[in-house]
Write a protein that holds these residues in place. Structure first.
Motif, PDB file in Angstrom:
ATOM      1  N   ALA A 131       0.920  -1.193   0.022  1.00  0.00           N
ATOM      2  CA  ALA A 131      -0.024   0.023   0.251  1.00  0.00           C
ATOM      3  C   ALA A 131       0.960   1.217  -0.191  1.00  0.00           C
ATOM      4  O   ALA A 131       1.852   1.042   0.519  1.00  0.00           O
ATOM      5  N   ASN A 132       0.415   2.081  -0.596  1.00  0.00           N
ATOM      6  CA  ASN A 132       1.237   3.552  -0.801  1.00  0.00           C
ATOM      7  C   ASN A 132       0.971   4.586   0.325  1.00  0.00           C
ATOM      8  O   ASN A 132       0.442   5.478   0.040  1.00  0.00           O
ATOM      9  N   ASN A 133       1.366   4.029   1.478  1.00  0.00           N
ATOM     10  CA  ASN A 133       1.278   4.837   2.615  1.00  0.00           C
ATOM     11  C   ASN A 133       2.319   4.626   3.527  1.00  0.00           C
ATOM     12  O   ASN A 133       2.679   3.411   3.835  1.00  0.00           O
ATOM     13  N   SER A 134       2.918   5.409   4.268  1.00  0.00           N
ATOM     14  CA  SER A 134       4.071   5.394   5.110  1.00  0.00           C
ATOM     15  C   SER A 134       3.726   4.491   6.561  1.00  0.00           C
ATOM     16  O   SER A 134       4.376   3.857   6.967  1.00  0.00           O
ATOM     17  N   ALA A 135       2.455   4.150   6.553  1.00  0.00           N
ATOM     18  CA  ALA A 135       1.939   3.424   7.766  1.00  0.00           C
ATOM     19  C   ALA A 135       1.950   1.872   7.233  1.00  0.00           C
ATOM     20  O   ALA A 135       1.719   1.057   7.936  1.00  0.00           O
ATOM     21  N   ALA A 136       1.982   1.716   5.929  1.00  0.00           N
ATOM     22  CA  ALA A 136       2.273   0.418   5.292  1.00  0.00           C
ATOM     23  C   ALA A 136       3.521  -0.398   5.396  1.00  0.00           C
ATOM     24  O   ALA A 136       3.672  -1.707   5.010  1.00  0.00           O
ATOM     25  N   TYR A 137       4.460   0.308   5.744  1.00  0.00           N
ATOM     26  CA  TYR A 137       5.842  -0.382   5.949  1.00  0.00           C
ATOM     27  C   TYR A 137       5.782  -1.314   6.834  1.00  0.00           C
ATOM     28  O   TYR A 137       5.151  -1.477   8.021  1.00  0.00           O
ATOM     29  N   SER A 138       6.539  -2.565   6.501  1.00  0.00           N
ATOM     30  CA  SER A 138       6.415  -3.750   7.416  1.00  0.00           C
ATOM     31  C   SER A 138       7.739  -4.512   7.012  1.00  0.00           C
ATOM     32  O   SER A 138       8.358  -4.356   6.208  1.00  0.00           O
ATOM     33  N   GLY A 139       8.106  -5.361   8.190  1.00  0.00           N
ATOM     34  CA  GLY A 139       9.552  -6.015   8.047  1.00  0.00           C
ATOM     35  C   GLY A 139       9.731  -6.945   8.957  1.00  0.00           C
ATOM     36  O   GLY A 139       8.836  -7.292   9.709  1.00  0.00           O
ATOM     37  N   GLY A 140      10.944  -7.360   8.884  1.00  0.00           N
ATOM     38  CA  GLY A 140      11.076  -8.429  10.032  1.00  0.00           C
ATOM     39  C   GLY A 140      12.794  -8.888   9.865  1.00  0.00           C
ATOM     40  O   GLY A 140      13.437  -8.290   9.077  1.00  0.00           O
ATOM     41  N   ALA A 141      12.914 -10.078  10.498  1.00  0.00           N
ATOM     42  CA  ALA A 141      14.365 -10.576  10.139  1.00  0.00           C
ATOM     43  C   ALA A 141      14.448 -11.850   9.411  1.00  0.00           C
ATOM     44  O   ALA A 141      13.492 -12.640   9.621  1.00  0.00           O
ATOM     45  N   ALA A 142      15.414 -12.271   8.693  1.00  0.00           N
ATOM     46  CA  ALA A 142      15.503 -13.496   8.103  1.00  0.00           C
ATOM     47  C   ALA A 142      15.448 -14.373   9.061  1.00  0.00           C
ATOM     48  O   ALA A 142      16.051 -14.439  10.009  1.00  0.00           O
ATOM     49  N   GLY A 143      14.606 -15.567   8.916  1.00  0.00           N
ATOM     50  CA  GLY A 143      14.796 -16.808   9.855  1.00  0.00           C
ATOM     51  C   GLY A 143      15.816 -17.584   9.565  1.00  0.00           C
ATOM     52  O   GLY A 143      16.236 -18.251  10.310  1.00  0.00           O
ATOM     53  N   TYR A 144      16.660 -17.679   8.381  1.00  0.00           N
ATOM     54  CA  TYR A 144      17.823 -18.454   8.307  1.00  0.00           C
ATOM     55  C   TYR A 144      18.647 -17.712   7.029  1.00  0.00           C
ATOM     56  O   TYR A 144      18.092 -17.314   6.210  1.00  0.00           O
ATOM     57  N   GLY A 145      19.712 -17.993   7.030  1.00  0.00           N
ATOM     58  CA  GLY A 145      20.595 -17.540   5.830  1.00  0.00           C
ATOM     59  C   GLY A 145      22.078 -18.585   5.906  1.00  0.00           C
ATOM     60  O   GLY A 145      22.422 -18.954   6.968  1.00  0.00           O
ATOM     61  N   ASN A 146      22.405 -18.673   4.507  1.00  0.00           N
ATOM     62  CA  ASN A 146      23.805 -19.442   4.428  1.00  0.00           C
ATOM     63  C   ASN A 146      24.378 -19.129   3.106  1.00  0.00           C
ATOM     64  O   ASN A 146      23.763 -18.532   2.355  1.00  0.00           O
TER      65      ASN A 146
END
Length: 201
Positions: A131-146
């Motif tokens: 959505a085109n609204n600053s309130a729509a930003y969301s995220g998190g952390a990668a659960g795994y990486g290699n």
């Protein structure tokens, strides 16, 4: 077929029709008391849904009470740089579920070559635009990486930006916060597992 109508001012108005094939058509609202069990799907017309307006809401910021969409499926992810130079993927399929305007995506993505990618990288191909609204930003952390080329102790985080269809990759490598993950911090056999939810346009 069987037709039910009401008569007002000598003009009959159809209210319900039962067709020979078993289809029941109702004009107007249907008020039902008690639980109902359906042996088939409840199919909504386009733009219609389940209205929860009768459920009191304590939130002054509430903007909608109609659940008008549900779907689930797969999406195709692509590791790329900002100029759309793609890495070669070996695992690129993720799952998504959309309930109303809330989309949840997940996946295990791997590469076999960096291709010509350089500079900041991201994962493109989100199934719906954020959505085109600053309130729509969301995220998190990668659960795994290699297979990554980052310093021990650094972590990879992700976020979806307003009005975009890709996932930003960040490395927490500075005292002031994260910086964009670079192609040089990935590797030919890089791997990442992620899952997050975002608000669709």
């Amino acid at each position: 077929e069987l037709v039910f109508a009401t008569n007002t001012s000598a003009a009959a108005t159809e209210r319900m029709r039962i067709e020979a094939g078993g289809t029941v058509s109702i004009a107007g609202d249907l008020a039902v008391t008690g639980d109902q069990t359906l042996s088939g799907d409840l199919i909504m017309a386009d733009g219609k849904g389940i209205d929860f307006a009768a459920d009191a809401s304590p939130s002054a910021g509430m903007t909608a009470e109609i659940l008008d969409d549900y779907e689930e499926g797969t999406w195709t992810a692509q590791l790329a740089d900002g100029s759309s130079n793609n890495m070669v993927m070996s695992d690129d399929t993720g799952y998504y579920t959309k309930v109303g305007n809330l989309v949840t995506v997940s996946g295990y993505f791997t590469t076999t070559s960096l291709g010509s990618a350089s500079g900041a990288i991201r994962i493109t191909g989100l199934p719906f635009t954020v959505a085109n609204n600053s309130a729509a930003y969301s995220g998190g952390a990668a659960g795994y990486g290699n297979g990554l080329d980052i310093i021990a102790g650094h972590t990879v985080s992700i976020y979806g930006q307003a009005n975009d269809t890709y996932i930003h990759l960040q490395v927490w490598d500075a005292t002031t916060g994260p910086t964009s993950m670079l192609a040089s911090e990935w590797s030919a056999n890089g791997q990442i597992i992620l899952g997050f939810s975002y608000r669709a346009a």
